[in-house]
Design a protein around this motif. Sequence first.
Motif, PDB file in Angstrom:
ATOM      1  N   GLY A  45       0.774  -1.233   0.000  1.00 48.28           N
ATOM      2  CA  GLY A  45       0.000   0.000   0.000  1.00 48.28           C
ATOM      3  C   GLY A  45       0.803   1.279   0.000  1.00 48.28           C
ATOM      4  O   GLY A  45       0.232   2.369   0.110  1.00 48.28           O
ATOM      5  N   ILE A  46       2.104   1.186  -0.119  1.00 53.28           N
ATOM      6  CA  ILE A  46       2.943   2.381  -0.157  1.00 53.28           C
ATOM      7  C   ILE A  46       3.103   2.827  -1.605  1.00 53.28           C
ATOM      8  O   ILE A  46       3.448   2.029  -2.480  1.00 53.28           O
ATOM      9  CB  ILE A  46       4.316   2.116   0.487  1.00 53.28           C
ATOM     10  N   ARG A  47       2.832   4.085  -1.853  1.00 49.96           N
ATOM     11  CA  ARG A  47       2.910   4.623  -3.215  1.00 49.96           C
ATOM     12  C   ARG A  47       3.906   5.772  -3.350  1.00 49.96           C
ATOM     13  O   ARG A  47       4.309   6.120  -4.447  1.00 49.96           O
ATOM     14  CB  ARG A  47       1.520   5.125  -3.656  1.00 49.96           C
ATOM     15  N   ASP A  48       4.316   6.351  -2.236  1.00 50.17           N
ATOM     16  CA  ASP A  48       5.177   7.530  -2.239  1.00 50.17           C
ATOM     17  C   ASP A  48       6.516   7.163  -1.610  1.00 50.17           C
ATOM     18  O   ASP A  48       6.572   6.805  -0.424  1.00 50.17           O
ATOM     19  CB  ASP A  48       4.494   8.649  -1.440  1.00 50.17           C
ATOM     20  N   VAL A  49       7.593   7.231  -2.385  1.00 50.14           N
ATOM     21  CA  VAL A  49       8.905   6.778  -1.923  1.00 50.14           C
ATOM     22  C   VAL A  49       9.955   7.851  -2.171  1.00 50.14           C
ATOM     23  O   VAL A  49      10.010   8.436  -3.257  1.00 50.14           O
ATOM     24  CB  VAL A  49       9.333   5.475  -2.634  1.00 50.14           C
ATOM     25  N   THR A  50      10.768   8.108  -1.163  1.00 47.50           N
ATOM     26  CA  THR A  50      11.956   8.942  -1.324  1.00 47.50           C
ATOM     27  C   THR A  50      13.176   8.047  -1.182  1.00 47.50           C
ATOM     28  O   THR A  50      13.296   7.310  -0.196  1.00 47.50           O
ATOM     29  CB  THR A  50      12.021  10.063  -0.276  1.00 47.50           C
ATOM     30  N   SER A  68       7.085   5.702 -12.083  1.00 50.16           N
ATOM     31  CA  SER A  68       5.775   5.433 -12.682  1.00 50.16           C
ATOM     32  C   SER A  68       5.670   4.012 -13.232  1.00 50.16           C
ATOM     33  O   SER A  68       4.595   3.410 -13.179  1.00 50.16           O
ATOM     34  CB  SER A  68       5.476   6.456 -13.779  1.00 50.16           C
ATOM     35  N   ARG A  69       6.759   3.474 -13.751  1.00 48.22           N
ATOM     36  CA  ARG A  69       6.666   2.111 -14.314  1.00 48.22           C
ATOM     37  C   ARG A  69       6.549   1.046 -13.230  1.00 48.22           C
ATOM     38  O   ARG A  69       6.272  -0.123 -13.521  1.00 48.22           O
ATOM     39  CB  ARG A  69       7.848   1.816 -15.241  1.00 48.22           C
ATOM     40  N   PHE A  70       6.739   1.450 -11.962  1.00 49.29           N
ATOM     41  CA  PHE A  70       6.548   0.521 -10.843  1.00 49.29           C
ATOM     42  C   PHE A  70       5.263   0.831 -10.081  1.00 49.29           C
ATOM     43  O   PHE A  70       4.998   0.232  -9.040  1.00 49.29           O
ATOM     44  CB  PHE A  70       7.739   0.612  -9.883  1.00 49.29           C
ATOM     45  N   GLY A  71       4.473   1.773 -10.604  1.00 49.06           N
ATOM     46  CA  GLY A  71       3.249   2.158  -9.922  1.00 49.06           C
ATOM     47  C   GLY A  71       3.507   2.986  -8.681  1.00 49.06           C
ATOM     48  O   GLY A  71       2.696   3.000  -7.742  1.00 49.06           O
ATOM     49  N   LEU A  72       4.629   3.720  -8.667  1.00 47.52           N
ATOM     50  CA  LEU A  72       5.023   4.511  -7.509  1.00 47.52           C
ATOM     51  C   LEU A  72       5.358   5.936  -7.928  1.00 47.52           C
ATOM     52  O   LEU A  72       5.607   6.210  -9.112  1.00 47.52           O
ATOM     53  CB  LEU A  72       6.262   3.903  -6.836  1.00 47.52           C
ATOM     54  N   SER A  73       5.393   6.817  -6.941  1.00 43.09           N
ATOM     55  CA  SER A  73       5.931   8.153  -7.143  1.00 43.09           C
ATOM     56  C   SER A  73       7.250   8.217  -6.377  1.00 43.09           C
ATOM     57  O   SER A  73       7.259   8.122  -5.141  1.00 43.09           O
ATOM     58  CB  SER A  73       4.960   9.214  -6.615  1.00 43.09           C
TER      59      SER A  73
END
Length: 238
Positions: A45-50, A68-73
Motif C-alpha cells: 500500500g505504499i505509493r510515495d517513496v523517497t 511510474s513504471r513501478f506504480g510509484l511516485s
Amino acid sequence: MKAVILAGGKGRRLEPYTTIIPKPLMPIGDKPILEIILRQLREHGIRDVTIAVGHLAELIMAFFGDGSRFGLSITYSREEKPLGTAGCLGLIKDDLTEPFLMMNGDVLTTLPFSGLMDFHRRNGAVATVALNKRDYFVDFGIVDTDGDENIVGYTEKPGFEHFVSMGVYAFDPKVLEYITPHDYIDFPDLIKVLLAADETVKAYKYDGYWLDIGRVDDYKKANNEITALYGALGVGGE
C-alpha cells in the motif's frame, strides 16, 4: 503511506562489484535488490517513496526514474556529504508529515511492512524497530575466573540468543525534532537520543525470512534462495 529508502552507501564489503555498480542495483535473480523492495512496498500500500542517494546516484536515478513504471511516485534526496544512516531525514523534514517507513536498500525480507506500520500506529510510538532473532555459538569453552585466578565457572561452547535490528523502521514525524539538518547521525545514536528523552520506542519482532546483503557470501545466498522466495516476497518472478 510514505517510505524512505537508504541507497547512498558505497557497499565496500561487496567490492569490487560495487566499484562501478551501486549495491541497490546489484541483481538478485532477474531484478535489482532495490526493485524487489519497491515492488514489495507497492504491494503493502505504499505509493510515495523517497530514495536517499549518494554513491553512483546517477545510475540509481536513471534506472528508477520517477517510479511510474513501478506504480510509484519516487523522489530523490542527494547528500553532498555523508550524514549517517539517519541524517538524511534532516534534508526532507518538510515532506514527512505523517508516520513513515524507513529501511536500508539492501534488505531481502518477507517482513509485512504494512503490519509494521499498523503496529507502530496502534502503540503510539515515536519509533518502532523491526527485530529478528539470531543465535550465536562460541566454538570454545568459556572459562570464568575471579580476582585470585581461581576458575569459578566453565561453559563448553555456549550459545547466545539476541534480537538484532533488521534495518527497517517506522517513525512518527516527531522523530524529526531530534535530527538537525546537515548533521551526521546514525540510527543507533538516534534511538539512544529518543530513549534519553523518554520517548516511546517499540520493538516489532519478526521471526520470518531476513537477509542483510552486506557481504559476498550474503549476496550469493540471496541469489541461491530468490527463486523459492519470489512468491513469499509477493513480487513475482517475471
